[in-house]
Write an enzyme that holds these catalytic residues in place. Structure first.
Site, PDB file in Angstrom:
ATOM      1  N   ASN A   1       0.874  -1.178   0.000  1.00  0.00           N
ATOM      2  CA  ASN A   1       0.000   0.000   0.000  1.00  0.00           C
ATOM      3  C   ASN A   1       0.905   1.220   0.000  1.00  0.00           C
ATOM      4  O   ASN A   1       1.483   1.564   1.026  1.00  0.00           O
ATOM      5  CB  ASN A   1      -0.893  -0.046   1.257  1.00  0.00           C
TER       6      ASN A   1
ATOM      7  N   LYS B   1       0.174   4.254  -0.353  1.00  0.00           N
ATOM      8  CA  LYS B   1      -0.459   5.459   0.218  1.00  0.00           C
ATOM      9  C   LYS B   1      -0.192   6.677  -0.677  1.00  0.00           C
ATOM     10  O   LYS B   1      -0.104   6.523  -1.890  1.00  0.00           O
ATOM     11  CB  LYS B   1       0.015   5.659   1.660  1.00  0.00           C
TER      12      LYS B   1
ATOM     13  N   HIS C   1      -9.741   1.035   4.364  1.00  0.00           N
ATOM     14  CA  HIS C   1      -8.509   1.169   5.147  1.00  0.00           C
ATOM     15  C   HIS C   1      -8.787   2.076   6.348  1.00  0.00           C
ATOM     16  O   HIS C   1      -9.572   3.020   6.246  1.00  0.00           O
ATOM     17  CB  HIS C   1      -7.405   1.759   4.269  1.00  0.00           C
TER      18      HIS C   1
ATOM     19  N   GLU D   1      -7.211   4.424   7.590  1.00  0.00           N
ATOM     20  CA  GLU D   1      -6.986   5.857   7.342  1.00  0.00           C
ATOM     21  C   GLU D   1      -8.182   6.480   6.628  1.00  0.00           C
ATOM     22  O   GLU D   1      -8.505   7.651   6.845  1.00  0.00           O
ATOM     23  CB  GLU D   1      -5.685   6.053   6.538  1.00  0.00           C
TER      24      GLU D   1
ATOM     25  N   GLU E   1      -5.991  -5.352  10.206  1.00  0.00           N
ATOM     26  CA  GLU E   1      -4.974  -4.334  10.487  1.00  0.00           C
ATOM     27  C   GLU E   1      -5.306  -3.602  11.783  1.00  0.00           C
ATOM     28  O   GLU E   1      -6.122  -2.664  11.773  1.00  0.00           O
ATOM     29  CB  GLU E   1      -4.927  -3.313   9.351  1.00  0.00           C
TER      30      GLU E   1
ATOM     31  N   GLY F   1       1.863   1.919  10.828  1.00  0.00           N
ATOM     32  CA  GLY F   1       2.819   3.018  10.746  1.00  0.00           C
ATOM     33  C   GLY F   1       3.486   3.370  12.064  1.00  0.00           C
ATOM     34  O   GLY F   1       4.110   4.420  12.185  1.00  0.00           O
TER      35      GLY F   1
ATOM     36  N   SER G   1       2.801  -2.488  10.373  1.00  0.00           N
ATOM     37  CA  SER G   1       4.243  -2.556  10.652  1.00  0.00           C
ATOM     38  C   SER G   1       4.856  -3.911  10.307  1.00  0.00           C
ATOM     39  O   SER G   1       5.707  -4.424  11.038  1.00  0.00           O
ATOM     40  CB  SER G   1       4.524  -2.177  12.111  1.00  0.00           C
TER      41      SER G   1
HETATM   42  P1  PGA Z   1       2.389  -0.001   7.718  1.00  0.00           P
HETATM   43  O1  PGA Z   1       0.973   0.268   7.024  1.00  0.00           O
HETATM   44  O2  PGA Z   1       2.945  -1.258   7.113  1.00  0.00           O
HETATM   45  O3  PGA Z   1       3.226   1.209   7.380  1.00  0.00           O
HETATM   46  O4  PGA Z   1       2.149  -0.132   9.171  1.00  0.00           O
HETATM   47  C1  PGA Z   1       0.095  -0.788   6.776  1.00  0.00           C
HETATM   48  C2  PGA Z   1      -1.146  -0.268   6.108  1.00  0.00           C
HETATM   49  O5  PGA Z   1      -1.511   0.887   6.355  1.00  0.00           O
HETATM   50  O6  PGA Z   1      -1.785  -0.989   5.328  1.00  0.00           O
END
Ligand code: PGA
Length: 246
Positions: free
Chosen positions: A9, A11, A93, A95, A165, A171, A211
């Site tokens: 992803n 982003k 997601h 976010e 997730e 993150g 992560s």
């Molecule tokens: P990350 O993000 O691996 O940076 O924790 C995962 C995601 O948002 O799908």
């Protein structure tokens, strides 16, 4: 047997030129037994599709609108994504839920529309730290999925990918332990069995995200109910090669 999936992803990162160059370099290195998908910003989809041609890597988007077309300024439809060469779509997601107020009902509408157009949806669910501390993780994730997958046929459910997730792991560098991740992914499989029967539930891929790194990927992906990862930060580094091979 479920085929493992490594989904990056990206982003809101990289310009189209940067995305094309990065994808062209990374794609051939990810070749292995797993499905690999780069979920890239809308404006880079066409360029990345060309850049990964012949590598076996697929391209996905990170969001879409649930309407077919029309007066929805700034939105992108499923058929536009398909036309640009996308095969996968991330839906719901955390976010998007947090910053753009997406609800399970919106997730459900997007999911139905994506399937109608033959996109492979990756539906994201997961708890906040407060919800984990309150001891409601499993119930919450079950409810997110019950509402998000509402009215799905078993055939469509079998094509859908679920990504667990935990919001507190995204993150932050605080990866869930493989026991924590497997506990929730196992509970998701149980729910899918209740909804669609054992046969279908056994076909559905469940990813862990939050992560994931080159160091922890193989232990996470070795869990019985974890069929790969949805990877943010590490998908923009060479680490993704190691993760795809794990
Ligand atoms: P990350 O993000 O691996 O940076 O924790 C995962 C995601 O948002 O799908």
């Amino acid at each position: 047997m479920r085929k493992k999936l490594a989904a990056g992803n990206w982003k809101m990162n990289l310009t189209p030129n940067e995305a094309r160059d990065f994808a062209a370099k990374l794609a051939p290195k990810t070749k292995g037994d797993s499905d690999v998908v780069f979920c890239v910003p809308f404006v880079s989809i066409s360029d990345v599709v060309k850049a990964v041609e012949g590598s076996g890597v697929s391209v996905g988007a990170q969001n879409m609108h649930f309407e077919e077309k029309g007066a929805f300024t700034g939105e992108i439809s499923a058929s536009q994504l398909v036309g640009a060469g996308a095969k996968y779509i991330i839906i719901g997601h955390s976010e998007r839920r947090q910053y753009f107020l997406e609800t399970d009902e919106i997730v459900n509408k997007k999911l139905i529309k994506a399937l109608e157009h033959g996109l492979i949806p990756i539906v994201c669910v997961g708890e906040t730290l407060k919800e984990r501390e309150d001891g409601i993780t499993i119930e919450l994730v079950r409810m997110q999925l019950k509402r998000g997958l509402l009215r799905l046929t078993p055939e469509d459910a079998a094509k859908t990918v679920i990504a667990y997730e935990p919001v507190w792991a995204i993150g932050t560098g605080k990866t869930a332990t493989s026991e924590q991740a497997e506990e929730v992914c196992g509970a998701i499989r149980t729910l899918l069995e209740e909804l669609y029967g054992k046969n279908t539930a056994e076909q559905i891929r469940i990813l862990y995200g939050g992560s994931v790194t080159a160091d922890n990927a193989s232990e996470l992906f070795a869990q019985k109910n974890i069929d790969g990862g949805l990877v943010g930060g590490a998908s923009l580094k060479d680490d993704f090669e190691v993760i795809a091979k794990a």
